[in-house]
Design a protein around this motif. Structure first.
Motif, PDB file in Angstrom:
ATOM      1  N   GLY A  57       2.131   0.414 -10.829  1.00 43.78           N
ATOM      2  CA  GLY A  57       2.317  -1.036 -10.876  1.00 43.78           C
ATOM      3  C   GLY A  57       2.051  -1.578 -12.252  1.00 43.78           C
ATOM      4  O   GLY A  57       1.694  -0.836 -13.169  1.00 43.78           O
TER       5      GLY A  57
ATOM      6  N   ALA B  95       4.364  -2.950 -14.110  1.00 44.18           N
ATOM      7  CA  ALA B  95       5.702  -3.022 -14.713  1.00 44.18           C
ATOM      8  C   ALA B  95       6.566  -2.076 -13.885  1.00 44.18           C
ATOM      9  O   ALA B  95       6.048  -1.326 -13.044  1.00 44.18           O
ATOM     10  CB  ALA B  95       5.668  -2.594 -16.176  1.00 44.18           C
ATOM     11  N   ALA B  96       7.876  -2.121 -14.148  1.00 46.27           N
ATOM     12  CA  ALA B  96       8.781  -1.289 -13.349  1.00 46.27           C
ATOM     13  C   ALA B  96       8.682   0.171 -13.772  1.00 46.27           C
ATOM     14  O   ALA B  96       8.701   0.482 -14.966  1.00 46.27           O
ATOM     15  CB  ALA B  96      10.205  -1.789 -13.519  1.00 46.27           C
TER      16      ALA B  96
ATOM     17  N   GLU C 129       5.519   1.985  -5.472  1.00 52.57           N
ATOM     18  CA  GLU C 129       5.262   0.849  -6.360  1.00 52.57           C
ATOM     19  C   GLU C 129       4.791  -0.357  -5.568  1.00 52.57           C
ATOM     20  O   GLU C 129       5.238  -0.593  -4.448  1.00 52.57           O
ATOM     21  CB  GLU C 129       6.537   0.471  -7.110  1.00 52.57           C
ATOM     22  CG  GLU C 129       6.869   1.434  -8.216  1.00 52.57           C
ATOM     23  CD  GLU C 129       7.961   0.880  -9.112  1.00 52.57           C
ATOM     24  OE1 GLU C 129       7.691  -0.057  -9.885  1.00 52.57           O
ATOM     25  OE2 GLU C 129       9.084   1.385  -9.026  1.00 52.57           O
ATOM     26  N   ARG C 130       3.904  -1.102  -6.219  1.00 49.37           N
ATOM     27  CA  ARG C 130       3.501  -2.394  -5.672  1.00 49.37           C
ATOM     28  C   ARG C 130       3.678  -3.426  -6.783  1.00 49.37           C
ATOM     29  O   ARG C 130       3.724  -3.076  -7.972  1.00 49.37           O
ATOM     30  CB  ARG C 130       2.076  -2.334  -5.109  1.00 49.37           C
ATOM     31  CG  ARG C 130       0.927  -2.670  -6.057  1.00 49.37           C
ATOM     32  CD  ARG C 130       0.935  -1.862  -7.315  1.00 49.37           C
ATOM     33  NE  ARG C 130      -0.088  -2.098  -8.271  1.00 49.37           N
ATOM     34  CZ  ARG C 130      -0.107  -3.070  -9.202  1.00 49.37           C
ATOM     35  NH1 ARG C 130       0.841  -3.942  -9.284  1.00 49.37           N
ATOM     36  NH2 ARG C 130      -1.086  -3.150 -10.046  1.00 49.37           N
ATOM     37  N   TYR C 131       3.847  -4.682  -6.390  1.00 49.21           N
ATOM     38  CA  TYR C 131       4.158  -5.721  -7.366  1.00 49.21           C
ATOM     39  C   TYR C 131       3.128  -6.837  -7.280  1.00 49.21           C
ATOM     40  O   TYR C 131       2.837  -7.343  -6.190  1.00 49.21           O
ATOM     41  CB  TYR C 131       5.569  -6.250  -7.085  1.00 49.21           C
ATOM     42  CG  TYR C 131       5.838  -7.634  -7.583  1.00 49.21           C
ATOM     43  CD1 TYR C 131       5.857  -7.920  -8.949  1.00 49.21           C
ATOM     44  CD2 TYR C 131       6.091  -8.682  -6.692  1.00 49.21           C
ATOM     45  CE1 TYR C 131       6.106  -9.209  -9.407  1.00 49.21           C
ATOM     46  CE2 TYR C 131       6.353  -9.964  -7.139  1.00 49.21           C
ATOM     47  CZ  TYR C 131       6.354 -10.220  -8.494  1.00 49.21           C
ATOM     48  OH  TYR C 131       6.594 -11.493  -8.947  1.00 49.21           O
ATOM     49  N   GLY C 132       2.572  -7.158  -8.429  1.00 48.44           N
ATOM     50  CA  GLY C 132       1.585  -8.223  -8.449  1.00 48.44           C
ATOM     51  C   GLY C 132       1.573  -8.937  -9.773  1.00 48.44           C
ATOM     52  O   GLY C 132       2.413  -8.683 -10.650  1.00 48.44           O
ATOM     53  N   MET C 133       0.603  -9.805  -9.899  1.00 48.64           N
ATOM     54  CA  MET C 133       0.484 -10.629 -11.093  1.00 48.64           C
ATOM     55  C   MET C 133      -0.958 -11.104 -11.176  1.00 48.64           C
ATOM     56  O   MET C 133      -1.616 -11.255 -10.135  1.00 48.64           O
ATOM     57  CB  MET C 133       1.385 -11.853 -10.883  1.00 48.64           C
ATOM     58  CG  MET C 133       2.192 -12.250 -12.055  1.00 48.64           C
ATOM     59  SD  MET C 133       3.293 -13.588 -11.605  1.00 48.64           S
ATOM     60  CE  MET C 133       3.330 -14.360 -13.200  1.00 48.64           C
ATOM     61  N   THR C 134      -1.447 -11.368 -12.360  1.00 53.98           N
ATOM     62  CA  THR C 134      -2.806 -11.863 -12.496  1.00 53.98           C
ATOM     63  C   THR C 134      -3.013 -13.092 -11.602  1.00 53.98           C
ATOM     64  O   THR C 134      -4.039 -13.206 -10.923  1.00 53.98           O
ATOM     65  CB  THR C 134      -3.081 -12.216 -13.973  1.00 53.98           C
ATOM     66  OG1 THR C 134      -2.825 -11.057 -14.762  1.00 53.98           O
ATOM     67  CG2 THR C 134      -4.507 -12.679 -14.169  1.00 53.98           C
ATOM     68  N   GLU C 135      -2.024 -13.972 -11.589  1.00 51.89           N
ATOM     69  CA  GLU C 135      -2.167 -15.241 -10.849  1.00 51.89           C
ATOM     70  C   GLU C 135      -2.067 -15.069  -9.340  1.00 51.89           C
ATOM     71  O   GLU C 135      -2.454 -15.957  -8.582  1.00 51.89           O
ATOM     72  CB  GLU C 135      -1.064 -16.220 -11.278  1.00 51.89           C
ATOM     73  CG  GLU C 135      -1.188 -16.757 -12.686  1.00 51.89           C
ATOM     74  CD  GLU C 135      -0.480 -15.887 -13.729  1.00 51.89           C
ATOM     75  OE1 GLU C 135      -0.312 -14.666 -13.485  1.00 51.89           O
ATOM     76  OE2 GLU C 135      -0.105 -16.432 -14.782  1.00 51.89           O
TER      77      GLU C 135
ATOM     78  N   ILE D 174      12.982  -5.854  -8.182  1.00 56.01           N
ATOM     79  CA  ILE D 174      12.863  -6.767  -9.315  1.00 56.01           C
ATOM     80  C   ILE D 174      13.952  -6.385 -10.317  1.00 56.01           C
ATOM     81  O   ILE D 174      14.093  -5.209 -10.679  1.00 56.01           O
ATOM     82  CB  ILE D 174      11.464  -6.668  -9.935  1.00 56.01           C
ATOM     83  CG1 ILE D 174      10.438  -7.136  -8.892  1.00 56.01           C
ATOM     84  CG2 ILE D 174      11.360  -7.512 -11.200  1.00 56.01           C
ATOM     85  CD1 ILE D 174       9.015  -7.008  -9.307  1.00 56.01           C
TER      86      ILE D 174
HETATM   87  P1  AMP Z   1       0.344  -9.741 -15.555  1.00 56.94           P
HETATM   88  O1  AMP Z   1       0.691 -11.177 -15.749  1.00 56.94           O
HETATM   89  O2  AMP Z   1      -0.109  -9.041 -16.764  1.00 56.94           O
HETATM   90  O3  AMP Z   1      -0.572  -9.643 -14.437  1.00 56.94           O
HETATM   91  O4  AMP Z   1       1.687  -9.039 -15.164  1.00 56.94           O
HETATM   92  C1  AMP Z   1       2.415  -9.461 -14.035  1.00 56.94           C
HETATM   93  C2  AMP Z   1       3.851  -9.093 -14.182  1.00 56.94           C
HETATM   94  O5  AMP Z   1       3.994  -7.678 -14.202  1.00 56.94           O
HETATM   95  C3  AMP Z   1       4.723  -9.550 -13.061  1.00 56.94           C
HETATM   96  O6  AMP Z   1       5.100 -10.910 -13.176  1.00 56.94           O
HETATM   97  C4  AMP Z   1       5.899  -8.595 -13.169  1.00 56.94           C
HETATM   98  O7  AMP Z   1       6.812  -9.054 -14.151  1.00 56.94           O
HETATM   99  C5  AMP Z   1       5.243  -7.313 -13.676  1.00 56.94           C
HETATM  100  N1  AMP Z   1       5.058  -6.310 -12.626  1.00 56.94           N
HETATM  101  C6  AMP Z   1       3.930  -5.979 -11.972  1.00 56.94           C
HETATM  102  N2  AMP Z   1       4.148  -4.958 -11.118  1.00 56.94           N
HETATM  103  C7  AMP Z   1       5.460  -4.636 -11.224  1.00 56.94           C
HETATM  104  C8  AMP Z   1       6.313  -3.648 -10.633  1.00 56.94           C
HETATM  105  N3  AMP Z   1       5.853  -2.764  -9.740  1.00 56.94           N
HETATM  106  N4  AMP Z   1       7.605  -3.625 -11.015  1.00 56.94           N
HETATM  107  C9  AMP Z   1       8.092  -4.494 -11.919  1.00 56.94           C
HETATM  108  N5  AMP Z   1       7.331  -5.433 -12.522  1.00 56.94           N
HETATM  109  C10 AMP Z   1       6.040  -5.503 -12.187  1.00 56.94           C
END
Ligand code: AMP
Ligand code: MCA
Length: 488
Positions: free
Chosen positions: A263, A265-266, A285-291, A383
């Motif tokens: 996770g 990024a892609a 893969e899992r998808y997240g964000m700080t917020e 994504i």
């Molecule tokens: P951050 O703000 O540093 O927490 O990064 C969050 C961003 O990371 C997200 O908005 C996505 O663009 C990217 N991201 C996190 N996980 C993934 C994933 N598995 N695949 C693609 N993009 C991801």
């Protein structure tokens, strides 16, 4: 609110909790060390944590959470300018450190509290739950700084409920239990390494072994020695994909793992394929964000489809939205919309930035992620890109182009600057600086500009490539045309 880490009081005292290199703590020892520290930070309103990849950082953050005091993790490699911004914005009362840490300016101006991890387990620190039970689920737990397209990083205020809900949702998706032993080498000043990689195992009553520094050898050693799960950013899996062809121990260790999770990024499909071919195991893969902490994941009991980030986690509402605000109804693998999310996993605000907070949410409370995606017929999210070209993901770190441009413009040899990201097989994207030199006869060299940025901001924000130009391409309004730069 119920305790974030029930295992601190309920698990057998000799159960392993944390290991960093040669040093380890059981749940009993962690409860004693964190409990003693809560007593020492008691009156603080907010604390900074000098977040080196060490036991002290883990104990400091657990103690702050037990005490109900928000913690601000600091990247120890950040430069003076970035640290100065974070400290003046978040105004911590003190900084928690390891005894041997040398603190740079301006962090050394704060009162410092050295974390003692070697507490007598029969000591008299306050019982963790007694302190924590007064905390509300909406109370701030962490303030994590994250880059935007322009300006300095913003502090995302993460409430206690976001941590508990995201970790419990992941437990459901990954069948993550107290029997799991996690290995990783992620930094501890971001959500991935700190919330998922450190607080995650502790909430489950399981354990984490931190490598100190990522290496494929370290991963192989720990997975062969009892670890069950691996967390990493795509750059780490890319390095694993490169190594599996010549490292049979690594192949064997990966083959025996219960779950490999990527996770931040892609993960390129090519790297997915190379790892699957060599080990028979699929990275999920899992998808997240700080917020938002975590939004979606491929489930342990689901199909590990490369190139997708799986399905929304329990409790997370997710929708795709067109430019005009209308919702994408299609599950056709083709129609692109911005991912918007709602749920208990969300941050509450950007610290001291009501303007940015308001802009981040729709009127009905959905958070605009800025990530563009499609949905497959069975709900899997793919994504496909980002709304803002001025956000770069390099090594799994989010980096705002504007922040680097501002730093470059402070160099006397730079008259104009623009920053873009370009594809990089290892880092995903690498940072490229386009510079109009003040003196065309002696333009500043790459190493000089890289050092300049690394010292002010952080080494991962330094440009890896510099192009010198006579002028930046601009449109009639005077705005820099970045697409023209990347395609030159
Ligand atoms: P951050 O703000 O540093 O927490 O990064 C969050 C961003 O990371 C997200 O908005 C996505 O663009 C990217 N991201 C996190 N996980 C993934 C994933 N598995 N695949 C693609 N993009 C991801
Ligand atoms: C090089 N170095 C320098 C300079 N050049 N130092 C100062 N000045 C310079 N000019 C140093 C660096 O500090 C570093 O030091 C070393 O040289 C190598 O640098 P670099 O190439 O950047 O590191 P790398 O070894 O290539 O790192 C790759 C990495 C790293 C290990 C994959 O990028 C990484 O840890 N990424 C993780 C990012 C992450 O956790 N993101 C989560 C946020 P030294 O050798 O001492 O280190 S995203 C998130 O949290 C969301 C919620 C999510 O979805 O997960």
């Amino acid at each position: 609110m119920p305790p974030l880490f029930p295992a601190l009081t309920e698990a057998p005292a000799d159960r392993p909790a944390l290991r960093f290199g040669e040093r380890s703590l059981t749940y009993g020892e962690l409860a004693a060390a964190a409990g003693a520290l809560t007593g020492r930070i008691g009156e603080a309103r907010r604390v900074a944590v000098w977040a080196t990849p060490t036991m002290e950082t883990a104990v400091a953050v657990v103690a702050a959470l037990l005490a109900g005091i928000p913690a601000v993790p600091l990247n120890p490699k950040s430069g003076e300018k970035e640290l100065g911004h974070i400290l003046s914005d978040s105004a911590p009362d003190l900084v928690l450190t390891a005894p041997e840490d040398q603190l740079p300016s301006p962090v050394r101006d704060l009162p410092r509290l050295d974390v003692d991890v070697d507490i007598d387990v029969h000591g008299t620190g306050p019982a963790p739950a007694a302190v924590e039970e007064h905390a509300d689920e909406s109370d701030p737990a962490l303030i994590v700084y994250t880059s935007g397209t322009t300006g300095p990083p913003k502090g995302a205020v993460i409430p206690r409920r976001a941590i508990s809900s995201t970790l419990d949702a992941l437990a459901d998706a990954w069948q993550w239990s107290g029997d799991d032993v996690l290995v990783h080498g992620l930094p501890l000043f971001h959500v991935h390494g700190l919330v998922l990689g450190t607080l995650g195992p502790l909430r489950r009553g399981g354990s984490v072994r931190h490598l100190g520094r990522f290496s494929t050898q370290g991963v192989a050693r720990e997975l062969a020695g009892g670890a069950t799960m691996l967390f990493g950013v795509p750059t780490m899996y890319h390095r694993i994909a490169e190594a599996v062809t010549s490292d049979p121990d690594l192949v064997k260790a990966l083959t025996g793992a219960r779950l490999l999770v990527s996770g931040s990024a892609a993960l390129p499909v090519h790297d997915h394929g190379r790892i699957a071919t060599a080990t028979g195991r699929r990275v999920i893969e899992r998808y997240g964000m700080t917020e938002t902490l975590m939004n979606t994941s491929v489930r342990a009991d689901g199909e590990a489809r490369p190139g997708t980030v799986g399905v929304p986690l329990p409790g997370v509402e997710l929708r795709l939205v067109e430019e005009d605000g209308s919702e994408v109804g299609a599950y056709d693998g083709e129609t692109v919309g911005e991912i918007q999310v709602r749920g208990p996993n969300l941050f509450t605000e950007y610290l001291n930035r009501p303007d940015a907070t308001a802009a981040a949410f729709t009127a009905d409370g959905w958070f605009r992620t800025g990530d563009m995606a499609v949905r497959d017929p069975d709900g899997y999210v793919r994504i496909v890109g980002r709304k803002a070209t001025d956000l770069i993901k390099s090594g799994g770190y989010k980096i705002g182009a504007g922040e680097i441009e501002n730093a470059l413009l402070e160099h006397p040899g730079v008259r104009e600057a623009a920053v873009t990201g370009e594809p990089d097989p290892d880092l995903g994207e690498r940072i490229v600086a386009w510079i109009v030199p003040a003196d065309p006869q002696s333009p500043p060299a790459l190493a000089e500009l890289a050092d300049h940025v690394a010292q002010r901001l952080a080494p991962h924000k330094r440009p890896r490539v510099v192009h010198h130009l006579n002028a930046l391409p601009r449109n009639d309004m005077g705005k820099i045309m970045k697409r023209a730069l990347t395609h030159e």
